[in-house]
Design a protein around this motif. Structure first.
Motif, PDB file in Angstrom:
ATOM      1  N   VAL A 277     -10.468  15.837  -6.573  1.00  0.00           N
ATOM      2  CA  VAL A 277      -9.084  16.042  -6.129  1.00  0.00           C
ATOM      3  C   VAL A 277      -8.514  14.764  -5.524  1.00  0.00           C
ATOM      4  O   VAL A 277      -7.366  14.385  -5.793  1.00  0.00           O
ATOM      5  N   SER A 278      -9.324  14.068  -4.732  1.00  0.00           N
ATOM      6  CA  SER A 278      -8.867  12.812  -4.145  1.00  0.00           C
ATOM      7  C   SER A 278      -8.522  11.796  -5.239  1.00  0.00           C
ATOM      8  O   SER A 278      -7.479  11.127  -5.178  1.00  0.00           O
ATOM      9  N   ARG A 279      -9.364  11.690  -6.240  1.00  0.00           N
ATOM     10  CA  ARG A 279      -9.126  10.762  -7.350  1.00  0.00           C
ATOM     11  C   ARG A 279      -7.881  11.147  -8.133  1.00  0.00           C
ATOM     12  O   ARG A 279      -7.083  10.296  -8.538  1.00  0.00           O
ATOM     13  N   GLU A 280      -7.684  12.452  -8.340  1.00  0.00           N
ATOM     14  CA  GLU A 280      -6.502  12.910  -9.072  1.00  0.00           C
ATOM     15  C   GLU A 280      -5.224  12.618  -8.297  1.00  0.00           C
ATOM     16  O   GLU A 280      -4.197  12.268  -8.887  1.00  0.00           O
ATOM     17  N   LYS A 281      -5.268  12.745  -6.981  1.00  0.00           N
ATOM     18  CA  LYS A 281      -4.100  12.404  -6.158  1.00  0.00           C
ATOM     19  C   LYS A 281      -3.769  10.917  -6.304  1.00  0.00           C
ATOM     20  O   LYS A 281      -2.605  10.548  -6.485  1.00  0.00           O
ATOM     21  N   ALA A 282      -4.797  10.076  -6.210  1.00  0.00           N
ATOM     22  CA  ALA A 282      -4.562   8.638  -6.340  1.00  0.00           C
ATOM     23  C   ALA A 282      -4.036   8.294  -7.724  1.00  0.00           C
ATOM     24  O   ALA A 282      -3.111   7.475  -7.861  1.00  0.00           O
ATOM     25  N   GLY A 283      -4.605   8.915  -8.745  1.00  0.00           N
ATOM     26  CA  GLY A 283      -4.152   8.660 -10.114  1.00  0.00           C
ATOM     27  C   GLY A 283      -2.706   9.076 -10.327  1.00  0.00           C
ATOM     28  O   GLY A 283      -1.922   8.345 -10.949  1.00  0.00           O
ATOM     29  N   ALA A 284      -2.341  10.239  -9.801  1.00  0.00           N
ATOM     30  CA  ALA A 284      -0.957  10.707  -9.921  1.00  0.00           C
ATOM     31  C   ALA A 284      -0.010   9.768  -9.181  1.00  0.00           C
ATOM     32  O   ALA A 284       1.090   9.465  -9.656  1.00  0.00           O
ATOM     33  N   GLY A 285      -0.457   9.284  -8.027  1.00  0.00           N
ATOM     34  CA  GLY A 285       0.362   8.338  -7.277  1.00  0.00           C
ATOM     35  C   GLY A 285       0.573   7.044  -8.035  1.00  0.00           C
ATOM     36  O   GLY A 285       1.688   6.513  -8.078  1.00  0.00           O
ATOM     37  N   LEU A 286      -0.495   6.524  -8.649  1.00  0.00           N
ATOM     38  CA  LEU A 286      -0.387   5.272  -9.397  1.00  0.00           C
ATOM     39  C   LEU A 286       0.535   5.429 -10.606  1.00  0.00           C
ATOM     40  O   LEU A 286       1.340   4.537 -10.902  1.00  0.00           O
ATOM     41  N   LEU A 287       0.452   6.573 -11.261  1.00  0.00           N
ATOM     42  CA  LEU A 287       1.352   6.829 -12.390  1.00  0.00           C
ATOM     43  C   LEU A 287       2.808   6.852 -11.929  1.00  0.00           C
ATOM     44  O   LEU A 287       3.703   6.392 -12.642  1.00  0.00           O
ATOM     45  N   GLY A 288       3.022   7.375 -10.729  1.00  0.00           N
ATOM     46  CA  GLY A 288       4.373   7.490 -10.205  1.00  0.00           C
ATOM     47  C   GLY A 288       5.024   6.162  -9.874  1.00  0.00           C
ATOM     48  O   GLY A 288       6.251   6.079  -9.749  1.00  0.00           O
TER      49      GLY A 288
ATOM     50  N   LEU B 266       0.837  -1.194   0.000  1.00  0.00           N
ATOM     51  CA  LEU B 266       0.000   0.000   0.000  1.00  0.00           C
ATOM     52  C   LEU B 266       0.874   1.246   0.000  1.00  0.00           C
ATOM     53  O   LEU B 266       1.795   1.381   0.815  1.00  0.00           O
ATOM     54  N   TYR B 267       0.562   2.139  -0.924  1.00  0.00           N
ATOM     55  CA  TYR B 267       1.227   3.429  -1.024  1.00  0.00           C
ATOM     56  C   TYR B 267       0.235   4.515  -0.636  1.00  0.00           C
ATOM     57  O   TYR B 267      -0.945   4.430  -0.977  1.00  0.00           O
ATOM     58  N   LEU B 268       0.716   5.539   0.037  1.00  0.00           N
ATOM     59  CA  LEU B 268      -0.106   6.683   0.419  1.00  0.00           C
ATOM     60  C   LEU B 268       0.337   7.881  -0.397  1.00  0.00           C
ATOM     61  O   LEU B 268       1.472   8.350  -0.270  1.00  0.00           O
ATOM     62  N   ALA B 269      -0.565   8.365  -1.256  1.00  0.00           N
ATOM     63  CA  ALA B 269      -0.274   9.526  -2.088  1.00  0.00           C
ATOM     64  C   ALA B 269      -0.678  10.783  -1.318  1.00  0.00           C
ATOM     65  O   ALA B 269      -1.769  11.312  -1.496  1.00  0.00           O
ATOM     66  N   SER B 270       0.194  11.209  -0.433  1.00  0.00           N
ATOM     67  CA  SER B 270      -0.129  12.342   0.424  1.00  0.00           C
ATOM     68  C   SER B 270       1.131  12.899   1.063  1.00  0.00           C
ATOM     69  O   SER B 270       2.059  12.157   1.380  1.00  0.00           O
TER      70      SER B 270
END
Length: 195
Positions: free
Chosen positions: A46-57, A2-6
């Motif tokens: 915004v929450s979805r965009e954070k998760a999406g950016a994290g997954l791309l990373g 589990l990764y936390l995009a925050s």
């Protein structure tokens, strides 16, 4: 894994209360409400965009799950983000004084092939704040980096006369909803827990 995009240390701390120590992803996305966008839809996006950016990373990491959340304070359909300075914090807290506002938290989990979300909406009522209370709180600098210019888990808890909803949601990650969401991805926060 589990990764936390925050960037929020509070969200990591809250996940650790569930017995989960996530890997951290340092993501940065613009948090700008679109014209005509409802407050809840804004927080959800915004929450979805954070998760999406994290997954791309972390593209290519097998079996990775990315959790992201956004939490905003809303009063009279106005989203109170993080104040840029002490004057902004005073304006926000003065508006919240003696009133009930909403705190909206939306959590997303994404994997390479799945996604799910959960939301928490809490009503928080503040006492009427005196000038001395406002000055003292501003001087503490606790308001910095906090949506709505306050942290319920700090001194501002003394402002709260009533909370209908999730205390952890107001902090930034609703634990009940997050635990249920993790369960959908096969992570049981109670598996192997010791009393």
């Amino acid at each position: 894994m589990l990764y936390l995009a925050s960037k929020s240390p509070r969200r990591r701390e809250l996940l650790m209360r569930l017995g989960i120590d996530p890997r951290l992803l340092d993501i940065d996305i613009p948090e700008v409400r679109q014209p005509g966008e409802a407050a809840f839809d804004y927080v959800r996006r915004v929450s979805r965009e954070k998760a999406g950016a994290g997954l791309l990373g972390i593209a290519g990491v097998p079996d990775a799950l990315v959790l992201a959340a956004d939490t905003e304070v809303v009063l009279d359909d106005e989203v109170f983000g993080k104040p840029v300075d002490s004057d902004g914090a005073v304006r926000m807290l003065s508006r919240l004084s003696g009133r009930t506002h909403q705190v909206i938290s939306v959590v997303w989990i994404l994997s390479a092939g799945r996604e799910a979300q959960a939301a928490s909406v809490s009503d928080v009522t503040f006492a009427a704040l005196t000038p001395a209370q406002l000055d003292g709180y501003i001087t503490s600098e606790e308001w910095q980096g906090k949506a709505g210019a306050y942290a319920i888990q700090g001194r501002a808890e003394a402002f709260v006369t009533r909370l209908d909803g999730s205390y952890s949601g107001v902090m930034g990650l609703p634990l009940h909803e997050t635990a249920k969401l993790l369960g959908k991805f096969g992570i049981d926060v109670f598996a192997g827990a010791k009393e």
